[in-house]
Scaffold this active site. Structure first.
Site, mmCIF file in Angstrom:
data_model
loop_
_atom_site.group_PDB
_atom_site.id
_atom_site.type_symbol
_atom_site.label_atom_id
_atom_site.label_comp_id
_atom_site.label_asym_id
_atom_site.label_seq_id
_atom_site.Cartn_x
_atom_site.Cartn_y
_atom_site.Cartn_z
ATOM 1 N N GLU A 166 0.626 -0.776 0.219
ATOM 2 C CA GLU A 166 -0.030 0.163 -0.165
ATOM 3 C C GLU A 166 0.901 1.230 0.357
ATOM 4 O OE1 GLU A 166 -3.416 -0.551 3.381
ATOM 5 O OE2 GLU A 166 -3.648 -1.783 2.050
ATOM 6 N N GLU A 353 -5.714 -8.515 0.697
ATOM 7 C CA GLU A 353 -6.397 -8.112 1.472
ATOM 8 C C GLU A 353 -7.353 -7.865 1.707
ATOM 9 O OE1 GLU A 353 -4.666 -5.306 4.430
ATOM 10 O OE2 GLU A 353 -2.446 -5.585 3.896
HETATM 11 C C1 GBH Z 1 -4.323 -2.464 5.100
HETATM 12 O O1 GBH Z 1 -4.836 -0.796 5.193
HETATM 13 C C2 GBH Z 1 -3.670 -2.737 6.285
HETATM 14 O O2 GBH Z 1 -2.639 -3.363 4.809
HETATM 15 C C3 GBH Z 1 -3.862 -2.912 7.130
HETATM 16 O O3 GBH Z 1 -1.992 -3.944 8.039
HETATM 17 C C4 GBH Z 1 -4.552 -2.907 8.224
HETATM 18 O O4 GBH Z 1 -4.656 -3.165 8.757
HETATM 19 C C5 GBH Z 1 -5.846 -3.040 7.218
HETATM 20 O O5 GBH Z 1 -5.878 -2.670 5.876
HETATM 21 C C6 GBH Z 1 -6.927 -2.954 7.838
HETATM 22 O O6 GBH Z 1 -7.244 -1.413 8.375
HETATM 23 O O7 GBH Z 1 -8.392 8.679 6.723
HETATM 24 O O8 GBH Z 1 -11.137 7.331 7.362
HETATM 25 O O9 GBH Z 1 -9.526 6.390 5.176
HETATM 26 C C7 GBH Z 1 -5.938 -0.141 4.202
HETATM 27 C C8 GBH Z 1 -6.226 0.878 4.008
HETATM 28 C C9 GBH Z 1 -5.893 3.557 4.323
HETATM 29 C C10 GBH Z 1 -7.004 1.440 5.276
HETATM 30 C C11 GBH Z 1 -5.848 3.924 5.675
HETATM 31 C C12 GBH Z 1 -7.196 3.292 6.569
HETATM 32 C C13 GBH Z 1 -7.713 5.217 7.307
HETATM 33 C C14 GBH Z 1 -8.619 5.556 7.858
HETATM 34 N N1 GBH Z 1 -5.723 1.912 5.411
HETATM 35 N N2 GBH Z 1 -6.819 4.170 6.449
HETATM 36 S S1 GBH Z 1 -9.694 7.508 6.811
#
Ligand code: GBH
Length: 447
Positions: A166, A353
């Site tokens: 990511e 994922e």
């Molecule tokens: C993935 O990220 C990760 O690879 C993993 O480590 C993680 O645990 C999993 O998903 C679940 O989150 O500002 O409201 O958009 C997913 C992408 C991008 C999700 C950043 C959360 C921040 C919240 N992530 N986002 S928001």
């Protein structure tokens, strides 16, 4: 209708090092930028840290046995760079190396295919201090060296490698928005350089892995933003395809097309990063497969503007899981595969994922009846089946996550596991969703 999956379909589950491992004392591993962020007041919910997490370093045998009992065929985990190279010099930490060797061997004995992510955000703090982390090309090169080393060490037994996880999260969120480690809020130009160096990191890692001397397969993982035609008219389908290219311009589009497309160059103006000759040959070298993390998406309709599309705002009250960013949009499983083939390539896609974050609670019978997660998974899997049925090349699926773990800035409040982790005593209890997933794997079908 029973939805049968191909015979060799790879059903997996995923985790990452910082989120589950624990064993974080200086005798065990070096400091990562996430340790530092956790120690910064106000950055992570309830002051949570990765010091213990799921204590996986000490409980990996139990965790492998758990996966085996669920019937999981492949396990995607990441290497902790600061555990393997605490000093960021040439000598690897034998304790760390032993741990991953034992984990891989345990998986193989259990009949589970190891799938290794090189970099899932826990950059050694030293590389941040000495070079400025991802704002520096040097760090991208170092990931290449790390990839070559890891391929050599583990590639005799692990045949599938993911380079970086990511781009957006470890570049933009770390050096632009500043919410994720290392928590820096920099100019658009510096942020764009971090984005570019992130792509380079993937490219160098791929080179390193290719040179490791073992026969392995490698590809990137990105949380590609997937655009869905709001109504499936021909115009909207074409518009959403354009949105897919343009809205992913700093990341997947650059990797797949080997350049920054005009709309991105135009939108960034003076803030474009420095690109050296040959960078895009490294960044866009052919991969064996593409990894996508898919949780949510965006609706698009055709529009009479310059780009020809409009991304629609999600109204308040749109169906959402407990993690507020997870707007439920199962058809991203279909449209991401279709647009990838139409725009870029027909090489295999692995859903690296997919899952959802809830505030699961145990009932009086020590069970978590997460019918919400079962609903979510069933919908996403059925759209993945549609894609495969129409001939799109999806080779496998990794459920995020095996067990509840350290959910970055949300700490331990938001649970993504199909297995419930009791963080007081480290017991693991499969949720209803684990039983559901296990049944899907057993029948290789949705019924
Ligand atoms: C993935 O990220 C990760 O690879 C993993 O480590 C993680 O645990 C999993 O998903 C679940 O989150 O500002 O409201 O958009 C997913 C992408 C991008 C999700 C950043 C959360 C921040 C919240 N992530 N986002 S928001």
């Amino acid at each position: 209708m029973r939805k049968q999956f191909p015979n060799d379909f790879l059903w997996g589950t995923a985790t990452s090092s910082f989120q589950i491992e624990g064993a974080a004392s200086p005798e065990e591993r070096g400091e990562s930028i996430w340790d530092r962020l956790c120690a910064t007041p106000g950055k992570v919910a309830n002051g949570a840290t990765g010091e213990v997490a799921c204590d996986h370093v000490n409980r990996y045998k139990e965790d492998v046995a758990l996966m085996k009992s669920l019937g999981v065929k492949s396990y995607r985990f990441s290497l902790s760079w600061p555990r393997l190279f605490p000093e960021c010099d040439k000598s690897a930490n034998t304790k760390g190396l032993d741990f991953y060797n034992r984990l891989i061997d345990e998986l193989l004995v259990a009949g589970i295919e190891p799938a290794i992510t090189l970099f899932h955000w826990d950059l050694p703090q030293r590389l941040e201090d000495e070079f400025g982390g991802w704002t520096s090309r040097e760090v991208a090169k170092r990931l290449g060296d790390f990839g070559a080393w890891a391929g050599k060490q583990f590639g005799d037994r692990a045949k599938r490698f993911f380079t970086t996880n990511e781009f957006y999260c470890f570049t933009e969120r770390g050096y632009g928005i500043g919410e994720f480690a290392p928590g820096r809020v920099e100019s658009d130009k510096v942020r764009n350089q971090a984005r570019h160096n992130g792509l380079l990191g993937h490219g160098y890692a791929l080179q390193g892995l290719r040179a490791c001397g073992h026969k392995i397969e490698a590809g990137v993982v990105d949380n590609v933003i997937t655009h869905v035609p709001v109504i499936e008219t021909e115009e909207n389908i074409a518009a959403a395809r354009e949105a897919f290219r343009h809205e992913n311009a700093p990341y997947m589009t650059a990797v797949m097309e080997g350049r920054y497309i005009e709309s991105y160059v135009e939108s960034q103006g003076d803030a474009m990063p420095e690109v050296q000759d040959g960078d895009f040959d490294i960044i866009s070298a052919p991969m064996d497969f593409i990894g996508y993390n898919l949780y949510t998406g965006e609706y698009v309709q055709a529009c009479d503007n310059k780009l020809g599309y409009e991304v629609l705002e999600m109204p308040e009250g749109y169906p959402t899981m407990k993690a507020p960013w997870i707007k439920i949009l199962p058809s991203v499983m279909y449209w991401s595969a279709r647009y990838t083939k139409e725009c870029w390539s027909d090489r295999p896609i692995y859903i690296a994922e997919n899952g959802c974050g809830q505030h699961d609670v145990m009932n009086g019978h020590a069970k978590v009846m997460d019918v919400d997660r079962v609903f979510y998974l069933r919908e996403y899997l059925s759209h993945m089946h549609r894609a495969i049925d129409e001939g799109y090349n999806i080779g496998g699926y990794y459920l995020w996550s095996l067990m509840d773990n350290f959910e970055w800035c949300d700490g331990y409040d938001t649970r993504f596991g199909m297995v419930y982790t009791d963080f007081e005593n480290q017991t693991r209890t499969p949720k209803l969703s684990a039983e559901f997933y296990s049944e899907v794997i057993r029948g290789n079908a949705l019924v």
